[in-house]
Scaffold this motif. Structure first.
Motif, mmCIF file in Angstrom:
data_model
loop_
_atom_site.group_PDB
_atom_site.id
_atom_site.type_symbol
_atom_site.label_atom_id
_atom_site.label_comp_id
_atom_site.label_asym_id
_atom_site.label_seq_id
_atom_site.Cartn_x
_atom_site.Cartn_y
_atom_site.Cartn_z
ATOM 1 N N PHE A 298 0.977 -1.243 0.277
ATOM 2 C CA PHE A 298 0.155 -0.044 -0.216
ATOM 3 C C PHE A 298 0.687 1.143 0.125
ATOM 4 C CE2 PHE A 298 -3.210 -3.086 1.905
ATOM 5 C CZ PHE A 298 -4.102 -2.811 0.929
ATOM 6 N N ALA A 299 2.068 0.961 -0.018
ATOM 7 C CA ALA A 299 3.116 2.398 -0.044
ATOM 8 C C ALA A 299 3.022 3.217 1.012
ATOM 9 C CB ALA A 299 2.903 3.206 -1.402
ATOM 10 N N LEU A 300 2.722 2.448 2.273
ATOM 11 C CA LEU A 300 2.718 3.195 3.611
ATOM 12 C C LEU A 300 3.825 2.911 4.508
ATOM 13 C CD1 LEU A 300 -1.052 2.458 4.344
ATOM 14 C CD2 LEU A 300 -0.288 4.246 3.282
ATOM 15 N N ASP A 301 4.061 4.022 5.256
ATOM 16 C CA ASP A 301 5.172 3.696 6.369
ATOM 17 C C ASP A 301 4.931 2.445 7.172
ATOM 18 O OD1 ASP A 301 6.559 5.973 5.075
ATOM 19 O OD2 ASP A 301 5.681 7.443 6.774
ATOM 20 N N GLU A 302 5.919 1.905 7.299
ATOM 21 C CA GLU A 302 5.825 0.622 8.301
ATOM 22 C C GLU A 302 5.273 1.117 9.662
ATOM 23 O OE1 GLU A 302 7.930 -3.669 9.338
ATOM 24 O OE2 GLU A 302 8.709 -2.524 7.616
ATOM 25 N N PRO A 303 5.884 2.058 10.380
ATOM 26 C CA PRO A 303 5.213 2.317 11.620
ATOM 27 C C PRO A 303 3.727 2.659 11.780
ATOM 28 C CG PRO A 303 7.263 3.695 11.492
ATOM 29 C CD PRO A 303 6.990 2.751 10.044
ATOM 30 N N LEU A 304 3.353 3.548 10.623
ATOM 31 C CA LEU A 304 1.720 3.765 10.475
ATOM 32 C C LEU A 304 1.098 2.521 10.494
ATOM 33 C CD1 LEU A 304 -0.462 5.583 10.015
ATOM 34 C CD2 LEU A 304 -0.012 5.741 7.737
ATOM 35 N N VAL A 305 1.640 1.690 9.371
ATOM 36 C CA VAL A 305 0.974 0.109 9.403
ATOM 37 C C VAL A 305 0.989 -0.579 10.751
ATOM 38 C CG1 VAL A 305 1.046 -2.026 8.414
ATOM 39 C CG2 VAL A 305 1.434 -0.021 7.001
ATOM 40 N N LEU A 306 2.148 -0.574 11.650
ATOM 41 C CA LEU A 306 1.960 -1.290 12.879
ATOM 42 C C LEU A 306 1.053 -0.954 13.926
ATOM 43 C CD1 LEU A 306 6.055 -1.738 13.104
ATOM 44 C CD2 LEU A 306 4.299 -3.437 13.037
ATOM 45 N N GLY A 307 1.032 0.720 13.884
ATOM 46 C CA GLY A 307 -0.158 1.163 14.775
ATOM 47 C C GLY A 307 -1.286 0.818 14.502
ATOM 48 N N ALA A 308 -1.673 0.698 13.017
ATOM 49 C CA ALA A 308 -3.166 0.250 12.812
ATOM 50 C C ALA A 308 -3.332 -1.027 12.953
ATOM 51 C CB ALA A 308 -3.166 0.473 11.311
ATOM 52 N N ILE A 309 -2.359 -2.177 12.676
ATOM 53 C CA ILE A 309 -2.451 -3.343 13.012
ATOM 54 C C ILE A 309 -2.728 -3.482 14.598
ATOM 55 C CG2 ILE A 309 -1.130 -5.558 13.288
ATOM 56 C CD1 ILE A 309 -0.068 -4.677 10.716
ATOM 57 N N ARG A 310 -1.960 -2.771 15.462
ATOM 58 C CA ARG A 310 -2.104 -2.882 16.896
ATOM 59 C C ARG A 310 -3.647 -2.701 17.351
ATOM 60 N NH1 ARG A 310 3.138 -0.980 17.144
ATOM 61 N NH2 ARG A 310 2.338 1.340 17.383
ATOM 62 N N PHE A 311 -4.193 -1.670 16.702
ATOM 63 C CA PHE A 311 -5.573 -1.313 16.809
ATOM 64 C C PHE A 311 -6.510 -2.582 16.403
ATOM 65 C CE2 PHE A 311 -9.385 0.410 15.018
ATOM 66 C CZ PHE A 311 -10.258 0.810 16.150
ATOM 67 N N LEU A 312 -6.218 -3.051 15.435
ATOM 68 C CA LEU A 312 -7.038 -4.276 14.817
ATOM 69 C C LEU A 312 -6.942 -5.490 15.816
ATOM 70 C CD1 LEU A 312 -6.353 -3.883 11.042
ATOM 71 C CD2 LEU A 312 -8.442 -3.202 12.280
ATOM 72 N N TYR A 313 -5.622 -5.497 16.430
ATOM 73 C CA TYR A 313 -5.609 -6.494 17.326
ATOM 74 C C TYR A 313 -6.665 -6.158 18.520
ATOM 75 C CZ TYR A 313 -1.342 -9.099 16.084
ATOM 76 O OH TYR A 313 -0.452 -10.118 15.520
#
Length: 408
Positions: A78-93
């Motif tokens: 998705f051409a996104l910064d990995e820290p941004l993706v990690l934060g979103a994954i933590r929320f989905l957890y």
């Protein structure tokens, strides 16, 4: 129990005006009824839902549809910064949408798959207990507006004798039903796709009734005729001064309701109806005028301009409206167009309230309906503004001009 003085928050004439000039019918009677309602104590598992945040939606799509299973894969795709993706994954957890499998790759949970399928971000299920309302004849559910306790009051049996019954001192007729609550109505309701309309969360499972109590809802029911002399019943509740389509259809279908109305009419002779109209005219010092029974069953009295306030006994805003006489009604009319125009201005001015502000809604539709009701030509805001200026109603003309500017 609400502290409202009257069972209904508006006079019955407003319902009659809606039936006549909103629905295009010919009202000929109005009844005050107390409709039996099942108040059901419902326990269920509910799942609240919210619109997706854009990034959450696409990350879940990537996991479900593209087989992406790590933060690095998702951020590259998705051409996104990995820290941004990690934060979103933590929320989905945290909300229970994703888990990490034994192979270390991300996967959607059952809740996540349901959210992805329905395009709604569901939250974790929880137990819920709430009161729900169904009519006591067909166990049909009430819509969201009836759950506003500040507007609508369902009366328990002990409340019925403790309140003033009607604005004209008339009693409300207590309807009864021999039908028990259909518990399958709960299952039927939760299967509907428009659950929000009935004050339900986006998802509800395993509903169960813990008990039912019969309460009562005050209604005005207008008996009216349409073309072809077909009889219609329009139901008006505390929730709105416009008729409720579902409750109106219920009154139309159920002989237990329509029969109460028709039995009352059969026992009421034309002579008694004429006497009620004559008595009202005597009280207004208008003995020289007689009411006429029209072909559609409506009583009408035609009064001269001097009969209306400020010098006459009848308030100007009564012109073109109805006076309620027990279950009967009397349409107040004047053939003088100039007087009807003054009544139009009076009613339009009332739309702005005591503080000079329109309380809500479009004044264009109100003016149009009032023009039809009073049979005047001024059916637009500019035309009514011009009439107000011609008649020296400068404050109203200014209000209408300011309103018009806000619409341009």
């Amino acid at each position: 129990m609400t502290s409202r003085k009257w069972l209904m928050p508006y006079p019955p004439a407003r319902s009659l005006e809606d039936a006549a000039f909103g629905e295009g019918l010919a009202p000929n009677r109005i009844f005050r009824l107390l409709l039996p309602v099942w108040q059901v104590d419902v326990q269920a598992t509910i799942t609240d839902g919210e619109p997706y945040e854009l990034i959450d939606r696409y990350l879940e799509r990537g996991i479900a549809e593209a087989g992406l299973g790590t933060a690095a894969e998702l951020s590259r795709f998705f051409a996104l910064d990995e820290p941004l993706v990690l934060g979103a994954i933590r929320f989905l957890y945290a909300i229970g949408h994703v888990v990490e499998g034994r192979d270390g790759r991300l996967a959607l949970t059952e809740l996540g798959r349901a959210s992805h399928r329905d395009r709604v971000s569901y939250r974790r299920p929880r137990q819920d207990r709430r009161k729900m309302y169904f009519d006591a004849f067909e166990s049909a559910p009430f819509t969201r507006g009836y759950y506003d306790a500040g507007t609508v009051s369902f009366l328990k049996h002990g409340d019925l004798g403790a309140r003033p019954a009607g604005r004209s001192g008339e009693n409300f007729v207590l309807l009864s039903s021999t039908h028990g609550f259909r518990r399958e109505a709960l299952t039927e309701l939760v299967r509907r796709t428009d659950r929000d309309r009935f004050n339900l969360p986006i998802r509800i499972d395993n509903p169960e009734s813990l008990g039912e109590e019969c309460v009562h809802l005050p209604l005005y029911v207008v008996r009216a005729s349409e073309r072809g002399n077909r009889i219609r019943y329009l139901a008006y509740s505390q929730a709105s001064d416009e008729h409720d389509p579902e409750l109106s259809a219920l009154c139309q279908r159920r002989a237990e309701i329509a029969g109460v109305i028709e039995n009352e009419i059969q026992d009421d002779s034309a002579d008694w109806r004429a006497e009620r109209a004559s008595e009202w005219l005597r009280r207004q010092d208008l003995e020289g005028h007689r009411a006429q029974l029209l072909a559609d069953g409506t009583w009408r009295v035609r009064l001269p301009p001097e009969a209306f306030a400020p010098n006459g006994p009848v308030a100007l805003d009564k012109l073109g409206s109805f006076t309620v006489l027990k279950t009967d009604l009397l349409h107040i009319w004047c053939e003088d167009e100039s007087t009807r125009e003054l009544a139009h201005l009076e009613r339009v001015g009332g739309c702005f309230g005591n503080r000079g502000r329109l309380p809500g809604g479009e004044i264009e539709s109100r003016i149009s309906r009032l023009a039809r009701q009073l049979q005047v030509k001024q059916d637009t805001v500019p035309a009514t503004q011009n009439l107000a200026s011609e008649r020296g109603r400068e404050r109203l003309a200014t209000q209408l001009a300011e309103y018009q500017r806000t619409k341009e």
